[in-house]
Structure formats: C-alpha cells, structure tokens
Design a protein around this motif. Structure first.
Motif, PDB file in Angstrom:
ATOM      1  N   GLY A 216       5.048   8.630   1.664  1.00 21.75           N
ATOM      2  CA  GLY A 216       3.767   9.168   2.144  1.00 21.75           C
ATOM      3  C   GLY A 216       3.849  10.313   3.132  1.00 21.75           C
ATOM      4  N   LEU A 217       5.046  10.780   3.498  1.00 20.93           N
ATOM      5  CA  LEU A 217       5.129  11.911   4.432  1.00 20.93           C
ATOM      6  C   LEU A 217       5.181  13.239   3.661  1.00 20.93           C
ATOM      7  N   GLY A 218       4.526  14.243   4.181  1.00 23.48           N
ATOM      8  CA  GLY A 218       4.484  15.553   3.531  1.00 23.48           C
ATOM      9  C   GLY A 218       3.051  16.029   3.432  1.00 23.48           C
ATOM     10  N   ASN A 219       2.826  17.327   3.618  1.00 28.63           N
ATOM     11  CA  ASN A 219       1.471  17.858   3.600  1.00 28.63           C
ATOM     12  C   ASN A 219       1.279  18.921   2.527  1.00 28.63           C
ATOM     13  N   PRO A 220       1.042  18.515   1.281  1.00 28.23           N
ATOM     14  CA  PRO A 220       0.744  19.514   0.256  1.00 28.23           C
ATOM     15  C   PRO A 220      -0.525  20.302   0.645  1.00 28.23           C
ATOM     16  N   ASP A 223       2.683  22.786   3.118  1.00 32.03           N
ATOM     17  CA  ASP A 223       3.641  22.110   3.999  1.00 32.03           C
ATOM     18  C   ASP A 223       4.227  20.885   3.305  1.00 32.03           C
ATOM     19  N   LYS A 224       4.619  21.090   2.062  1.00 33.17           N
ATOM     20  CA  LYS A 224       5.315  20.030   1.345  1.00 33.17           C
ATOM     21  C   LYS A 224       6.580  19.683   2.120  1.00 33.17           C
ATOM     22  N   ILE A 279       5.750  15.022  -1.191  1.00 32.49           N
ATOM     23  CA  ILE A 279       5.542  13.811  -0.399  1.00 32.49           C
ATOM     24  C   ILE A 279       6.718  12.863  -0.623  1.00 32.49           C
ATOM     25  N   SER A 280       7.164  12.222   0.459  1.00 37.42           N
ATOM     26  CA  SER A 280       8.308  11.316   0.347  1.00 37.42           C
ATOM     27  C   SER A 280       7.969  10.124  -0.535  1.00 37.42           C
ATOM     28  N   GLN A 346       1.205  12.525   9.763  1.00 47.60           N
ATOM     29  CA  GLN A 346       0.654  11.461   8.937  1.00 47.60           C
ATOM     30  C   GLN A 346      -0.138  10.453   9.780  1.00 47.60           C
TER      31      GLN A 346
ATOM     32  N   GLN B 113       0.470   6.710  -2.016  1.00 46.27           N
ATOM     33  CA  GLN B 113       1.099   6.240  -0.782  1.00 46.27           C
ATOM     34  C   GLN B 113       0.596   7.023   0.426  1.00 46.27           C
ATOM     35  N   LYS B 114       0.427   8.325   0.263  1.00 40.19           N
ATOM     36  CA  LYS B 114       0.018   9.140   1.395  1.00 40.19           C
ATOM     37  C   LYS B 114      -1.451   8.924   1.746  1.00 40.19           C
ATOM     38  N   LYS B 231      10.282  28.627   2.042  1.00 45.16           N
ATOM     39  CA  LYS B 231       9.152  27.712   2.190  1.00 45.16           C
ATOM     40  C   LYS B 231       8.065  28.028   1.174  1.00 45.16           C
TER      41      LYS B 231
END
Lengths: 353, 353, 353, 353
Positions: A216-220, A223-224, A279-280, A346, B113-114, B231
């Motif tokens: 759930g970590l990561g900001n598509p 900011d992937k 996202i992880s 997150q 999940q996110k 990036k």
C-alpha cells in the motif's frame, strides 16, 4: 526548491562541499519521540568513510557526526533534526592543476557551465562527500523503519566485470567489496588492484533488498514508489541506471512469464520487485543500480582547459579505484528516506472509516 | 503533493480514470505568449491513441483535446492552461469478472491495499489512459522547447526480444512498432502477432534522444537532470528500468574507457549520455527505458479474489499485445516536461553579473 | 509551483478565467472513502453565486458543478477529485472599452506588467470567478472536517461603516448581507443601496469562527496555523488585512491582559484566537479579514491607457456594490482547506509510541 | 515540507532551539556570484541581538555567524549557503519551574499537545531565538535585492499605546524603540519602563516600506505577493495581524475613495500599498504587522501543570518587556526573502519573445 532538498513528507535538505567547513543535513517531518543517538548514526557513517581498505582512497576523514538540534533527552522532538560533520583532511595544495582544466568524467565542465563559476577545491559540491549527509539522514530513517519492522540490505552484485554467483548476507560487511559472494569478492578485489596499478578504475552493480514494507505504499501517478526510488538512487553521483524487479530483463519476457500470479498464500513470484502500479505489494522490494567506474584515474587523458584549449591532465591524488563498496550505505540511506517518506504519506491519507 | 503533480517550476497536475468522465491536466508555470493550438496538441495525442494498427487495442477513443483555460488569441496567457479529454468508449459491461479478482501484473491488488477501495472500471486511475494527460502537457512543453531549438525523439529500440540493428529516424513513425529499423520492425510485428494469437504479450526497450539542450541544466544534488528524467520515465506505468548513456554497461567498463575525453572541439565521446554530475553537457541526451510485457493477457492465470481465495482469471477484452509503440509519445512528453522544468529553473538562478 | 496550487498535504490546483470555457479544481491528497455528492458541493456554490439579492451583480451563472474524476459509488477514491463549472453568461460585447484602459483598483495594469499580455475579457484570471473553484474544493474539505466534528462559520461583522452589535448565528444566511446582526444588516443594505445609486461601492470585515479543531494542529516555524490561514485568506481578491484573536488590538494591550490564563478546566479567555505559537489550542479559532470596497464602480475615474496616456473611464456593467456577502463562503472554503491540510499533516508526523 | 522551510524558488530551511547547540539556516536557490560576507550578515544579526538597550532582555548571545558552505572567494557559488550561530548563554538552571507548568501566552501547552513531548529549555524551537536564522538568511536576500535597487525599511509605528505622529527615517536606528518619531519613541520607552517595573509587558505595530520593486512580481491566484508577505510575517512569533496599504481601514472606505486612480505619470495614490491583484504595481509596498505584548511577564498568573491541575506561575528571568524593536529586523528579513523569491519566480516565467 533548487535541488538540495529531497522528500515530500519527510524532507531532508543538505549542504556542504568537499573542501568547505562542513557538510550537513536538516531533517524535517520527523515524528517526535524516536530514540536515536549520534552513535547510531556514526555506525552508518563509518561504513561510508574513506580508507576502510587497501582498495579505497586513503583520504582520512574523522566524519564525526554532531546533532545540532531537534534532539532532547535521547529522542527526536518533532522539530528539525540538524546534523553536521566538519571537514578535516582538506589539503588545499592538491588542486592547483585542476583549477583551470576540466577533469574527464567529472562535473568540472558542467558546473562551470551551470554556475559560471566553480569551486575547484576537491570538486566542491559535486564531490561524493555530500553523500555523508545522505547517509546520516538515512541512518535516522532506517532506525525509524527498523522500529516498524523494515530491514534494508544493499550489496555489490557485480564489480569490474565479475558477477556474484551466490548470495550470503553474512559475508557482505566482511569483505572489502561489500559483495554478497565471498569468492566473487576476492576476484573483484584482485581485478580492482590490477586496475589501480595501471592507474585505471572499475564500476559495478549494487543490488538492494527491503523486507518488511507493508502493501500500500506509493503515490501514483507520478510519485510511484519505484519512481521515487529511481530518483533517489539516480541522484547519487556515479549511478547511471536503475531497474526494479526483473528490470531490463522484463523487456524480453512474455506477459505470461512476467506476471506474478497469486494464490491463497499470496504472490507466487516477484518479477515486479515488490512494486506494482507504483504501490508496494508487501513482498520484498528488490532493485539494482549501475555504478560507473570512478572518474578520477591517474592515467593521462585529453581534456579542455577553461580557455577552451586542448590540454592533457593526470589526476594525481587520493581516489577510490572503485566506488561501489562506499556507495552501498548511500543506496541504503536513500532507500530508507524514500520508504519512510511514503510511509508517512500513507498515514496522512489513510482511508476514512 | 500526493503524487498527481509533477515538476517544480513547470508543474502539471493530472486527473482522470479510464472509465470516468474525462482525463485532463493543468499546466502551471507556463510562460505567457507561447503560440500553441489544440490542433498541435492533438497531433501528439493521436500518436498515443489506441487502435493505430492491428497490433494495438481496438478500443476507440476520440481523444479529442479541449483547452479550458489559460489560452487567449492563440497564445498562452501565463495562467494555468487546463486541457481535457472526455472518455467516450466506456463499456461498463466488460468488467464484472474483475470486480472481485486481482488481475496478475495489474495494480488491482495494490490499489485495494492502498486505498482500501477500488474503482474496478477498466483499472481506474491505474489505467494507461492517464498518460493521455501527460502527452497533452508534453506537447505544450515540446512546442516551447522546439522554439528554443530542442528536438526530442523516442523510438522502440528492441521489442519481443528483437533488437534494432540500424538507426533511421525517418522510418520510426512509419512502422507500427515505432522502431528505428524497418527490418527489425517487421520481425517484431510478426513475433507480436504470434504472441497475440496465443493470448500472450511482449515488452521492449525505448530509447530517447534529445538534441539542442544547452550545457548547464540540472539541479544537483537531488534534482539532477538524470534523476528527474528517471523519475519521470519510471512514473510511466509498465516501465521497469532506466539508464542514461552507457547505463548498465558502464558497470563493466574501465574509467579510461568510460570517461568522455575532450579536446578543443568539445567532447570526443558521449558515454555520459549528455549529463555529467546531474547537469547537461550540451551534447545529445540519450537514455533508455525498459518496458514490461502488457499485463493483460487472455491466457488463463492463477490469482486471488478479494476474499483471499485462489481463483483463475482470463482477462478478456481489448488490450495491446505490446504497449511500447504507444509509450513512445509518453516518453517524449515526460522528457519534454522535465527538460522545460529545468530550463525555467536555470533562468531563475542565473549567475549575477 | 507558480501560484495556482494551495496546500501541502491536501493540495488544490485551480484553473479558469471569467470569460473562458470553464473554471475548475483538482484536489489531491483526499483520503479515500469520503462520502460526498455534487449536490453537497452545489449548496456551497449557490451561496457564492451572483444574483442572490438586489445588492449583488445580476450576472447569471448556472454555476453547475460536475465531478470529473476521483469519485466512485458516492465516495472519493483517493485519486484526484476534479471538478468543473462551465462559464455560461459570457457577454463578449461588454469589454471593448476596457481592452485598452486600466480600470482603477483592478489588476488590469499589474497583469499587463507581469504577463506582458492581458486577457481583457471580464478580468480573465483576476476575476472573482476563480473563487468558485475554491468554494467547490472547500465544500469537500468542509464535509471531511464536519465528519470529524469541525464546524466553520463566517459572516459579515461590519460593512459600509456599520458594525454588528450582536451575534446571532441563525440570522446570517437569512439577510442579504450575511451579517450576524439583523438590525445592522438592514442598515448596511440601506447604505449599500445608497452607494449603488451614486455608482459607488463599499467594503467590510468578515469574521470567521471554527469550533471542533483539536489542540495540536499547525507546523511551526513557517507553516504556523495562523500563517497558513493568513495566506489563504489574503489570497482571496479584495482582502487587504487579516488578524487572529485580539489581532491589531493586541498591539495596545498589556501582557497581563492579553495572556490567556488557564485553570484545571482549560483556558479562561481566548485573546489568542485559538492558536498559540502557530499551533491550535483546542479552543474556538477566530479571525477577521478586511475586504476593500468593490473596485468596479460606475463613477467617472481617471486612469491610463495601454499607451500610457491619461484617460477617463466609467466601468459600466454588472458588478456587486459590496462583495462581502459573496466572499463569506470563500473565506469558509479557504479555512476548511487550511485546516484539513494541517489535520492530515499531523497524522503523518504523529508521535512514536 | 513540515513547516521549517520557506519560499518556492529561493528556499530557506531553518533549525535550532533556544537552548540547543546552535541555530542555523540553509539557503537554496541563491544565484551564484553574489558578493556577500559574514560581516554583512553580522550587521543585521546585531540589530536583532538581545541586550541592545535597557528595555531589552539582558540575555547575552554572541550571535556570531559562520558560513559553512556555498561561499567561495567572497561570493555565493549557487550551491546551498549554510549559516550557523552557536548558542552560548544557555543557563540550564533557569527552567526547572516551567518544566511542568504551561506559561500563559507561550506555546508550552500547544507544543505538548502537538508533539506529545516538550523541550522545556527556554521554549525550545518556539523561542524567538529561531528568528536569528531568518535574519541571517534575510540579510543575504537584502544584499541581492539592494544590488537590484530595492530598499526595505521597517520600524515601530506604535507601541504601548503610543502612536508615531511623524516619520523620520534617520531616527529609527537611533532610538531604542526603533520608532520613526523621536518624540513618540521617548514616550514609548518611558511607558515600557513603567510596565517593566510592574512586571508587565507591551505590544505594538510595525510598519514596513519597500521601494524599488518593479511592477509585475507576484503569483496569483494563491501565491499573491501580499499573501506570501502575510504568511511570512504571521509566521513570526508574536505577530497577530497583517494589513497591506489601507488595510483594515479599507473596510470603511468607498470604492471611489479607495481606488488608486492613474494619470500619465502613473498612480496618484497608494491605498493598495503597492500590490493589486496579488502583483506589485511598481509603487512603494507598505504593510503593517500587529505585535502582541511579550508573553513572559513576572506577574503572578494562573495556569495548568502537565497533570491538568490549576497552579500559579511567575516567569522569572530575562525577557524583553516589548519585543517590537527586535522584531523590526526580522520583519525586514522575511520581507526580503518573500520579495527575492518572487523576483526569481518572475525570471523563470517571463514572457516569450
């Protein structure tokens, strides 16, 4: 925002040149109450320090960290944690020749073009010395992540053309190459010593694995998680490539090979390297960075001087014949900073109940 | 800053899902007075459009761009330029099966999940459809850069395991693979059609070359030009690796091979790919991106459903057996955005007289 | 970052001119799962709409909001929520006179100076019309805050020289001045009608109260809660001053008067207006904004034309003799955005356990 | 971005607590080649220093600035300029009483609430001591602005209820109040001494004038020049209000009074305070800040302790009975930072030719 800050929620701002007074960093956004000591940060810095083996620059830097603020009774206060290392082994006499010549592979020419002006003392801000600030900040992020069950491990996966054929985490910190295979490490060191003797240098590939990152970590979409990792890693001097999971190999795979299937126990493979759609996934994150051979070599090379004339140059002095072993803790540090940044992000936008 | 904006001086913010009302973008920081028309943007969008050949998804999108603001009498006004494309070919019936199953290789699981929540219509925000907004914004940046003498060219350098052996810029837009070698392009297409028939998919490598960038762009130590390019490129869905200049090959080179020597005419080689120390050298910028095989395949695969049970899935429907040709204009667009961003940055901090 | 985005964790980016196609906003950082409908946003927009009374511009705008993305099955998805209002009542014939003359009090002259170029149609981006996007975004933030127990109330505290002498929340939305005192509201309206008849205009003071904000929000030393509120409020056209708590009166008080003492029940007074040291105290937040008289007046005024010649101008057409009642929802919206931004920030950096 | 950085193009990041090791600042985005010395910065710091008169805290701080990086051969290099002041007069014994009691008017309670944790030594980060870093950074921006013809002058316009009735720039630095009227300054000092004797304190109003700013600076719609000034000024501890030009008085004026008419020579008046629509007009910029009375008073006050019990407190020790004279250089510094930031921004997005 002129390039010396990194991170959105956990932000570091660094300063310092190779031969100035000091290098340092301010960390902003650090949660209060984190137990951390100068000693813990020092351990990471010592791993980056010059002079750890016979295949490293003999430059001596005490690299002694001081906390300047944001720390009280052994814990972070939630206000900016500033840290500083004074530069000590600054030989001003070494650099007269390069004042007016652009060293091949170095940023001398481009700094001159950008700033119209150059701090020629030991590469100034372009020196690898600035990475000490990254390692210091990274050590704090690592501590926080480790409290949350995250473990980051980077190592040399290939160097000077020699590839590790086995993986043994236990040997990494015990060989001067920081390679994951002792046998390969010996061959690497031998090859590097040969190059050193001929005044030449080598590059390599660093691999990094992270366990314990929740899904759930990561900001598509921009900011992937892999995009921010790529930026962080490519921002380290000498790194020329980044790949996640199957990476460049994915280009030759079929979809049916590359897709990570799932069953009731989760994923069955990890070609994605632990990140899908930015996202992880909750699996191990695994990526690689390509490191170029050290630019400083003592062989005679052709170049330009500041008048635009063709001249010859030989970079005498103290330099690492291969920078990979010392970049390992820098890669770990940048990885920690990216991951903690996204973890805090997150928290901020967690789902409404 | 939650991941949907990109750029520091020239900033784009995008929105939109595959099967929502529209996708779009706001560009902020655009200098006033730039001549640009919807038609010019449309040309780039048409290059990204689905259905351009038999080896692309037959999904039909008008992809008709509209300027909503920031444009007056044929020129930018200096205020935000907003652009929008309405989604048209939205078949809501297609997606019932995937509502509760996580498609392998897709971001279904990670979005769940996110966000604790998923817009299952055609991948929602995780769909490649969001890249239309990038291409539109990129078209504006390209126009500005082209007025300043910059030319950006991306193309497929290898696909489905077949590598281009020659480079002919003239053929790129004339073959459905957007490859730089006509012979290779034919082999690629044949191979892709075979994979398509077996319900499988392929990946490839995209190369991008930029000419006309002056020396001096890039903001060390974190916003190095290659770091921001990495990036930008890694933020494109399906991209799994990035390398600049010699890239991963640099890891096996000696310093004396890799260093780009100079003489009175400038650089003699370009292993650096046009960027040293995070700053452009004034040479051609050249980098590569690894693209994974399309995740959507019509073969039977194992996966999980939202209850965590093992299930089988076959992704019927319209998908590209290889996404590379359509990613080419996206790579060009992101490159344009990064380069213009750094160009504006450099204006802001130019040397005092 | 060129001025059209606001907020750090919850970020809005707006676009649109008075007489362009549309105005709109993208909200990024919105937690997924928030229940919100176009109808709820419309209610706030209707409060800002022109033509609500005889002391407002008769310009008719449908001001009909559409959600374009980030919304699924009645809830936010966590991806960007884009909203748009089409401009409808655009009379292009009205503006021929002002094409070449700078209207006193308007941004005509400064836009020309900044952009070297001016969209003269109804003030372009400098029109109050852009605030519709703020109100729309603010409505979403208000909904989120209201789910967390926060209530925001702004109202006209003085106008055209007449000051409210009582406070009755119930009357605010029921008088055309949005004043908190019915008797004062009537006097204000009478005075405004007089000014209107003579072609003149009036200003006033808006007060805003927020209840339900927990102690602990605000990011010293620069993003202090009152500093971000001040920025948000001063960024609204026509606002010329901001004060929190005792505000300018504090300058004449003694420390022993101004300090808010505490006892076991908490604070005994609220001269601080609910914010000390940049951080919320948990009390009511209370601040005031000074609004200048509407610049558009139909009296003859001296000005310059674009050639730098002295000319006369009379701004005919549809304008509000006092803008305060319509600014009230804008103040509430900006307040909501600042507070939610800081709430999310505080989640990110909460204390380690 | 957690509150300790300021500025978009010229960005400062500060660190340090009252009783920690040091306070300092990193300036990023500074153009290379600016001539600046530690001595020039020291001059501004000395104006902020405690102990300049009998109506100031006798706390002694050497406040000796050191440049740590970004400076070479007397000029900025374009890389981060870091500056540091070591804290010297740190009496750790003074603060035992306030460890467990929240001082009225201070941020003790709110820091506890925000961070769950408090550095009780001399207010920690909430101390006015952090403003030394602002003044140091501001001194650099002032130097740059002054090279471009900009002059910034702040002064006490009223204090302890006494208002300046004349304006004489020459007297400002010569009276301990930094007031613009010598006669008023004497009355102010007398009144402040009386309050001091009774253990009480006073506030005041600071006015700031800027000449030499060209027309065209400011980034609507959110980063309006007055909005960024307001944020910068309100972020200074003790400031409770901000107004530009006619400010709160504008609320009672008619449009025909408030509008600044023009003729062929330019503006005939300056009710706008030099900023219209968020953009500088080219006239003098003039604004005012309301400063609350010093929170530290030696009178007995009621408060809470950390257990929530009602207790009494008397803040013994060294404090300024009025903080206004020492805030004057802080206001000037923040003003310089905002203006230079917008100047650089305007360079980045200048009109296409």
């Amino acid at each position: 925002m002129s390039g010396n800050s990194f991170g959105h929620y956990l932000t570091i701002s660094t300063f310092g040149e190779s031969h100035g007074i000091a290098v340092g960093v301010i960390i902003d956004g650090l949660p209060p109450g984190l137990e951390i000591s100068e000693k813990e940060v020092q351990i990471e810095l010592d791993r980056r320090k010059p002079g750890q083996s016979d295949i490293a620059t003999p430059r001596k830097e005490a690299d002694k960290i001081s906390f300047l603020s944001g720390h009280f009774e052994g814990r972070t206060t939630g206000t900016p944690l500033a840290m500083m290392l004074r530069n000590t082994d600054v030989r001003s006499g070494d650099y007269s020749d390069i004042m007016h010549k652009f060293r091949p592979g170095h940023a001398d020419y481009t700094y001159q073009q950008k700033y119209g002006f150059r701090d020629w003392r030991g590469s100034g801000r372009a020196s690898g010395r600035e990475t000490a600030a990254r390692v210091a900040a990274g050590a704090v992020a690592r501590k926080w992540l480790s409290n949350h069950g995250v473990y980051i491990l980077a190592y040399v996966q290939s160097a000077a053309g020699i590839v590790c054929e086995s993986f043994d985490a236990a040997v990494i910190e015990k060989n001067p190459m920081r390679a994951c295979d002792n046998l390969a490490a010996e061959k690497m060191a031998t090859r590097v010593r040969e190059l050193m003797e001929s005044g030449d240098s080598a590059g390599g590939i660093i691999e990094c694995r992270v366990s314990g990152i929740p899904a759930g970590l990561g900001n598509p979409v921009f900011d992937k998680l892999e995009a921010d990792l790529a930026k962080g890693i490519l921002s380290i001097g000498a790194v020329r490539g980044f790949e996640i999971g199957a990476g460049f190999k994915a280009a030759t795979m079929r979809g049916s090979e590359h897709n990570d299937e799932m069953d009731e126990h989760g994923f069955r493979s990890n070609n994605a390297g632990g990140i899908i759609g930015g996202i992880s996934t909750g699996q191990e994150i695994i990526f690689r960075a390509a490191v170029k051979p050290t630019s400083s070599i003592s062989m005679r090379q052709s170049t330009q001087n500041s008048k635009g004339e063709a001249v010859e140059i030989r970079t005498e002095g103290r330099h690492d014949p291969i920078i990979c072993p010392r970049i390992v803790p820098v890669v770990e540090g940048m990885t920690a900073l990216v991951l903690m940044d996204h973890w805090l992000a997150q928290r901020a936008m967690r789902k409404e109940q």
